[in-house]
Design an enzyme around this catalytic site. Sequence first.
Site, PDB file in Angstrom:
ATOM      1  N   GLU A   1      70.591   8.186 -23.458  1.00 50.32           N
ATOM      2  CA  GLU A   1      71.817   7.629 -22.883  1.00 50.32           C
ATOM      3  C   GLU A   1      71.505   7.196 -21.464  1.00 50.32           C
ATOM      4  O   GLU A   1      70.762   7.892 -20.771  1.00 50.32           O
ATOM      5  CB  GLU A   1      72.915   8.693 -22.824  1.00 50.32           C
ATOM      6  CG  GLU A   1      73.387   9.139 -24.178  1.00 50.32           C
ATOM      7  CD  GLU A   1      74.312  10.336 -24.105  1.00 50.32           C
ATOM      8  OE1 GLU A   1      74.725  10.803 -25.170  1.00 50.32           O
ATOM      9  OE2 GLU A   1      74.585  10.808 -22.982  1.00 50.32           O
TER      10      GLU A   1
ATOM     11  N   ILE B   1      64.027  11.016 -17.203  1.00 50.82           N
ATOM     12  CA  ILE B   1      62.733  10.467 -16.786  1.00 50.82           C
ATOM     13  C   ILE B   1      62.905  10.071 -15.326  1.00 50.82           C
ATOM     14  O   ILE B   1      63.936   9.503 -14.945  1.00 50.82           O
ATOM     15  CB  ILE B   1      62.277   9.280 -17.665  1.00 50.82           C
ATOM     16  CG1 ILE B   1      60.879   8.798 -17.252  1.00 50.82           C
ATOM     17  CG2 ILE B   1      63.272   8.134 -17.662  1.00 50.82           C
ATOM     18  CD1 ILE B   1      60.228   7.847 -18.250  1.00 50.82           C
TER      19      ILE B   1
ATOM     20  N   ASN C   1      72.461   1.409 -14.305  1.00 50.15           N
ATOM     21  CA  ASN C   1      71.063   1.740 -14.025  1.00 50.15           C
ATOM     22  C   ASN C   1      70.142   0.632 -14.557  1.00 50.15           C
ATOM     23  O   ASN C   1      69.523   0.746 -15.615  1.00 50.15           O
ATOM     24  CB  ASN C   1      70.701   3.093 -14.632  1.00 50.15           C
ATOM     25  CG  ASN C   1      69.408   3.651 -14.067  1.00 50.15           C
ATOM     26  OD1 ASN C   1      68.588   2.911 -13.528  1.00 50.15           O
ATOM     27  ND2 ASN C   1      69.218   4.947 -14.196  1.00 50.15           N
TER      28      ASN C   1
ATOM     29  N   TYR D   1      63.709   0.584 -20.707  1.00 49.54           N
ATOM     30  CA  TYR D   1      63.909   0.952 -22.112  1.00 49.54           C
ATOM     31  C   TYR D   1      63.845  -0.289 -23.010  1.00 49.54           C
ATOM     32  O   TYR D   1      63.262  -0.239 -24.094  1.00 49.54           O
ATOM     33  CB  TYR D   1      65.255   1.673 -22.286  1.00 49.54           C
ATOM     34  CG  TYR D   1      65.384   2.927 -21.455  1.00 49.54           C
ATOM     35  CD1 TYR D   1      64.301   3.781 -21.267  1.00 49.54           C
ATOM     36  CD2 TYR D   1      66.587   3.269 -20.844  1.00 49.54           C
ATOM     37  CE1 TYR D   1      64.414   4.922 -20.497  1.00 49.54           C
ATOM     38  CE2 TYR D   1      66.715   4.417 -20.069  1.00 49.54           C
ATOM     39  CZ  TYR D   1      65.621   5.235 -19.893  1.00 49.54           C
ATOM     40  OH  TYR D   1      65.742   6.374 -19.131  1.00 49.54           O
TER      41      TYR D   1
HETATM   42  C1  LIG Z   1      64.302   4.314 -13.784  1.00 53.26           C
HETATM   43  C2  LIG Z   1      62.942   4.682 -13.160  1.00 53.26           C
HETATM   44  C3  LIG Z   1      62.356   5.866 -13.933  1.00 53.26           C
HETATM   45  C4  LIG Z   1      62.024   3.457 -13.302  1.00 53.26           C
HETATM   46  O1  LIG Z   1      60.748   3.819 -12.759  1.00 53.26           O
HETATM   47  P1  LIG Z   1      59.667   2.704 -12.286  1.00 53.26           P
HETATM   48  O2  LIG Z   1      58.318   3.318 -12.341  1.00 53.26           O
HETATM   49  O3  LIG Z   1      60.097   2.100 -11.003  1.00 53.26           O
HETATM   50  O4  LIG Z   1      59.827   1.657 -13.466  1.00 53.26           O
HETATM   51  P2  LIG Z   1      58.918   0.399 -13.714  1.00 53.26           P
HETATM   52  O5  LIG Z   1      58.095   0.071 -12.504  1.00 53.26           O
HETATM   53  O6  LIG Z   1      58.229   0.631 -15.026  1.00 53.26           O
HETATM   54  O7  LIG Z   1      60.032  -0.751 -13.824  1.00 53.26           O
HETATM   55  C5  LIG Z   1      60.994  -0.741 -14.840  1.00 53.26           C
HETATM   56  C6  LIG Z   1      61.784  -2.049 -14.827  1.00 53.26           C
HETATM   57  O8  LIG Z   1      62.830  -1.958 -13.840  1.00 53.26           O
HETATM   58  C7  LIG Z   1      62.752  -3.070 -12.950  1.00 53.26           C
HETATM   59  N1  LIG Z   1      63.242  -2.554 -11.673  1.00 53.26           N
HETATM   60  C8  LIG Z   1      62.608  -1.721 -10.837  1.00 53.26           C
HETATM   61  N2  LIG Z   1      63.417  -1.411  -9.805  1.00 53.26           N
HETATM   62  C9  LIG Z   1      64.583  -2.085 -10.024  1.00 53.26           C
HETATM   63  C10 LIG Z   1      65.826  -2.169  -9.336  1.00 53.26           C
HETATM   64  N3  LIG Z   1      66.022  -1.503  -8.184  1.00 53.26           N
HETATM   65  N4  LIG Z   1      66.816  -2.941  -9.865  1.00 53.26           N
HETATM   66  C11 LIG Z   1      66.625  -3.608 -11.027  1.00 53.26           C
HETATM   67  N5  LIG Z   1      65.477  -3.550 -11.734  1.00 53.26           N
HETATM   68  C12 LIG Z   1      64.459  -2.805 -11.234  1.00 53.26           C
HETATM   69  C13 LIG Z   1      61.307  -3.488 -12.961  1.00 53.26           C
HETATM   70  O9  LIG Z   1      61.150  -4.833 -12.593  1.00 53.26           O
HETATM   71  C14 LIG Z   1      60.963  -3.276 -14.427  1.00 53.26           C
HETATM   72  O10 LIG Z   1      61.470  -4.343 -15.207  1.00 53.26           O
HETATM   73  P3  LIG Z   1      60.605  -4.969 -16.391  1.00 53.26           P
HETATM   74  O11 LIG Z   1      60.341  -3.832 -17.342  1.00 53.26           O
HETATM   75  O12 LIG Z   1      61.485  -6.016 -16.944  1.00 53.26           O
HETATM   76  O13 LIG Z   1      59.341  -5.461 -15.741  1.00 53.26           O
HETATM   77  C15 LIG Z   1      63.073   5.021 -11.660  1.00 53.26           C
HETATM   78  O14 LIG Z   1      63.778   3.969 -11.020  1.00 53.26           O
HETATM   79  C16 LIG Z   1      63.752   6.347 -11.371  1.00 53.26           C
HETATM   80  O15 LIG Z   1      63.116   7.400 -11.340  1.00 53.26           O
HETATM   81  N6  LIG Z   1      65.101   6.317 -11.148  1.00 53.26           N
HETATM   82  C17 LIG Z   1      65.860   7.534 -10.844  1.00 53.26           C
HETATM   83  C18 LIG Z   1      66.032   8.408 -12.073  1.00 53.26           C
HETATM   84  C19 LIG Z   1      66.654   7.627 -13.220  1.00 53.26           C
HETATM   85  O16 LIG Z   1      67.600   6.867 -13.058  1.00 53.26           O
HETATM   86  N7  LIG Z   1      66.114   7.864 -14.438  1.00 53.26           N
HETATM   87  C20 LIG Z   1      66.570   7.189 -15.646  1.00 53.26           C
HETATM   88  C21 LIG Z   1      67.750   7.825 -16.260  1.00 53.26           C
HETATM   89  S1  LIG Z   1      67.343   9.423 -16.933  1.00 53.26           S
END
Ligand SMILES: CC(C)(COP(=O)(O)OP(=O)(O)OC[C@H]1O[C@@H](n2cnc3c(N)ncnc32)[C@H](O)[C@@H]1OP(=O)(O)O)[C@@H](O)C(=O)NCCC(=O)NCCS
Length: 153
Positions: free
Chosen positions: A106, A72, A111, A118
């Site tokens: 996983e 994702i 991360n 999740y």
């Molecule tokens: C993981 C990912 C999909 C999250 O996307 P996003 O749209 O920013 O997620 P959300 O805005 O819904 O935030 C998710 C949570 O992470 C937190 N968060 C966002 N950025 C953060 C950071 N840099 N460090 C810690 N927490 C963080 C948010 O506060 C939120 O927490 P909550 O659910 O307790 O409110 C995005 O960071 C991404 O694409 N990462 C690279 C690919 C990846 O690692 N994918 C997952 C593994 S397959």
Amino acid sequence: MDNNDLRPLEASDLPQLAQLEACCFTPPWSDAQLLSYLRGKRYLCYGLWQDEQLNGFALLTTVLDEAELLQIGIRPEARGQGLAGELLSFVHEQLENCGISRNLLEVRRSNEAARKLYARLGYKEDGVRKNYYPAETGYEDAILMSCNNLLLL
Ligand SMILES: CC(C)(COP(=O)(O)OP(=O)(O)OC[C@H]1O[C@@H](n2cnc3c(N)ncnc32)[C@H](O)[C@@H]1OP(=O)(O)O)[C@@H](O)C(=O)NCCC(=O)NCCS
């Protein structure tokens, strides 16, 4: 969030998917690999579009009544606005519509954003694969998680 368009990805979406994949993962999956997911019967691929730009995607594999989230990703400029939560909730609805009641995944221990996402969507930790992912120095653990109640939230 009203302009978000959530829908299955098709083979014709490959150029945008490959571009977004490269923004989200290092090393990115190849075009051939992504195309095999877009075309494969056992795979489910969803996109989140904003103003005709693909800003989020989720790729899953399925076996009987179980799915596994393979990737994702949200475009870096669009992160931190809850888009991943919106996309994953949509994925859960689609899984339920396909008769799938459990999703596995996983995630790297480091991360934090993904692990918070999740946990908020109802995933529980099932175990750890020690030193599973190559890291900048050495290896890091994979946390195994699953969600058995996809329409909880
Ligand atoms: C993981 C990912 C999909 C999250 O996307 P996003 O749209 O920013 O997620 P959300 O805005 O819904 O935030 C998710 C949570 O992470 C937190 N968060 C966002 N950025 C953060 C950071 N840099 N460090 C810690 N927490 C963080 C948010 O506060 C939120 O927490 P909550 O659910 O307790 O409110 C995005 O960071 C991404 O694409 N990462 C690279 C690919 C990846 O690692 N994918 C997952 C593994 S397959």
